[in-house]
Scaffold this active site. Structure first.
Site, PDB file in Angstrom:
ATOM      1  N   GLU A 123      -2.404   4.271   3.483  1.00 16.53           N
ATOM      2  CA  GLU A 123      -1.855   3.086   3.304  1.00 16.53           C
ATOM      3  C   GLU A 123      -2.552   2.204   4.625  1.00 16.53           C
ATOM      4  O   GLU A 123      -2.152   2.586   5.823  1.00 16.53           O
ATOM      5  CB  GLU A 123      -0.369   2.797   3.172  1.00 16.53           C
ATOM      6  N   LEU A 124      -3.243   1.307   4.348  1.00 12.31           N
ATOM      7  CA  LEU A 124      -3.934   0.177   5.271  1.00 12.31           C
ATOM      8  C   LEU A 124      -3.425  -1.095   5.654  1.00 12.31           C
ATOM      9  O   LEU A 124      -2.384  -1.451   4.846  1.00 12.31           O
ATOM     10  CB  LEU A 124      -5.253   0.336   5.326  1.00 12.31           C
ATOM     11  N   CYS A 141      11.541  -4.182  -1.876  1.00 17.80           N
ATOM     12  CA  CYS A 141      10.956  -2.909  -2.108  1.00 17.80           C
ATOM     13  C   CYS A 141      11.793  -1.995  -2.893  1.00 17.80           C
ATOM     14  O   CYS A 141      13.263  -1.838  -2.610  1.00 17.80           O
ATOM     15  CB  CYS A 141      10.725  -2.114  -0.681  1.00 17.80           C
ATOM     16  N   GLN A 184       5.452  -8.700  11.159  1.00 14.21           N
ATOM     17  CA  GLN A 184       4.730  -7.402  11.321  1.00 14.21           C
ATOM     18  C   GLN A 184       5.086  -6.517  10.250  1.00 14.21           C
ATOM     19  O   GLN A 184       5.701  -5.499  10.415  1.00 14.21           O
ATOM     20  CB  GLN A 184       5.317  -6.856  12.647  1.00 14.21           C
ATOM     21  N   ILE A 185       4.328  -6.754   9.014  1.00 10.01           N
ATOM     22  CA  ILE A 185       4.629  -6.016   8.095  1.00 10.01           C
ATOM     23  C   ILE A 185       3.464  -5.905   7.057  1.00 10.01           C
ATOM     24  O   ILE A 185       2.622  -7.038   7.152  1.00 10.01           O
ATOM     25  CB  ILE A 185       5.841  -6.088   7.077  1.00 10.01           C
ATOM     26  N   CYS A 186       2.951  -4.852   6.692  1.00 11.88           N
ATOM     27  CA  CYS A 186       1.513  -4.817   6.049  1.00 11.88           C
ATOM     28  C   CYS A 186       1.210  -5.497   4.901  1.00 11.88           C
ATOM     29  O   CYS A 186       0.207  -5.908   4.594  1.00 11.88           O
ATOM     30  CB  CYS A 186       1.100  -3.131   5.905  1.00 11.88           C
ATOM     31  N   SER A 187       2.537  -5.557   4.170  1.00 14.79           N
ATOM     32  CA  SER A 187       2.640  -6.437   2.836  1.00 14.79           C
ATOM     33  C   SER A 187       2.690  -7.964   2.855  1.00 14.79           C
ATOM     34  O   SER A 187       3.067  -8.591   2.161  1.00 14.79           O
ATOM     35  CB  SER A 187       3.406  -5.760   1.715  1.00 14.79           C
TER      36      SER A 187
END
Length: 258
Positions: A15-16, A208, A47-50
């Site tokens: 997961e990038l 989520c 600060q969250i990848c999604s």
């Protein structure tokens, strides 16, 4: 990691990052859409990848929407996370703080407009605090639009048609997440199917559900986690055959005359 794993033919699940879009159509309840837009980008200080850090806004509601977006953003309480009522705290490190500020200054130099924020909150002299920042007049070639920031920075572009919105949403190397906000459920469903991302949220951003699969597409990763889909990556399936029928005679001549 992927290169190292390839030397030993090891499977990987990655997961990038992401540069996820949130598409807001003209039929929305503006204040509710504003709230989801802010939450989608500024939750966990961005600060969250999604994080849905690219706002695609229908041009007919852009003026009203941005006015309310700025008003709400300026009223987000930025403070020590231990302080009562804190809604946005500092970013994780000095290096990240400097990186975010460099993104913002580069956007200015490239001709973008800092609609609100863009610096340190005046009441906080210490700590790695960045104001909730909204940037407009962004071109798709700009660094601020194309690269993951991992901080409280939201970029905005307007669109005219559903097709244009989808094209803008997919114009990225990433494909982790996305969101669509509209009262038209059929349009939400249709648009969600066209966005190239692993997780799409309709009329919300960031909730989520651990029962469902999670991971991105394109440069946002590969493989899936959560729910039953995690088994595909972490279990190895094997075929074992046991013959219960007579093998066809005459296929091979027997070398034995017994």
């Amino acid at each position: 990691i992927m290169t190292s794993a390839a030397q030993m033919v090891k499977p990987v699940s990655l997961e990038l990052g992401g540069k996820s879009p949130i598409i807001v159509f003209e039929d929305v309840e503006v204040e509710k859409a504003v709230e989801w837009t802010l939450f989608g980008c500024f939750w966990t200080n961005g600060q969250i990848c999604s994080a849905t850090s690219r706002l695609l806004l229908h041009e007919t509601i852009a003026e009203e929407f941005l006015r309310k977006l700025v008003t709400w953003a300026e009223n987000i309480k930025v403070s020590d996370p231990l302080e009562e009522g804190c809604r946005l705290g500092p970013v994780v490190s000095e290096g990240q703080y400097e990186k975010i500020n460099k993104f913002i200054s580069t956007a200015k130099s490239e001709g973008a407009t800092i609609l609100c924020g863009g610096g340190r909150p005046q009441h906080l002299e210490k700590g790695y605090f960045v104001e909730p920042t909204i940037i407009t007049n962004v071109e798709t070639s700009m660094q601020i639009w194309r690269e993951e920031i991992f901080g409280p920075v939201l970029c905005v572009k307007t669109f005219r048609t559903e097709e244009e919105a989808i094209e803008l949403a997919n114009d990225t190397h990433y494909g982790l997440a996305g969101a669509v906000i509209s009262k038209d459920i059929e349009r939400c469903q249709r648009t969600s199917e066209m966005i190239q991302a692993g997780v799409i949220r309709l009329n919300c951003s960031q909730p989520c559900f651990r029962q469902g699969p999670s991971r991105g597409t394109k440069r946002s990763g590969l493989g899936r986690e959560q729910g039953e889909w995690v088994l595909v990556k972490y279990f190895s399936v094997k075929q074992v055959h046991r013959l219960h029928i007579r093998w066809p005679e005459g296929l091979v001549s027997s070398p034995c005359k017994l």
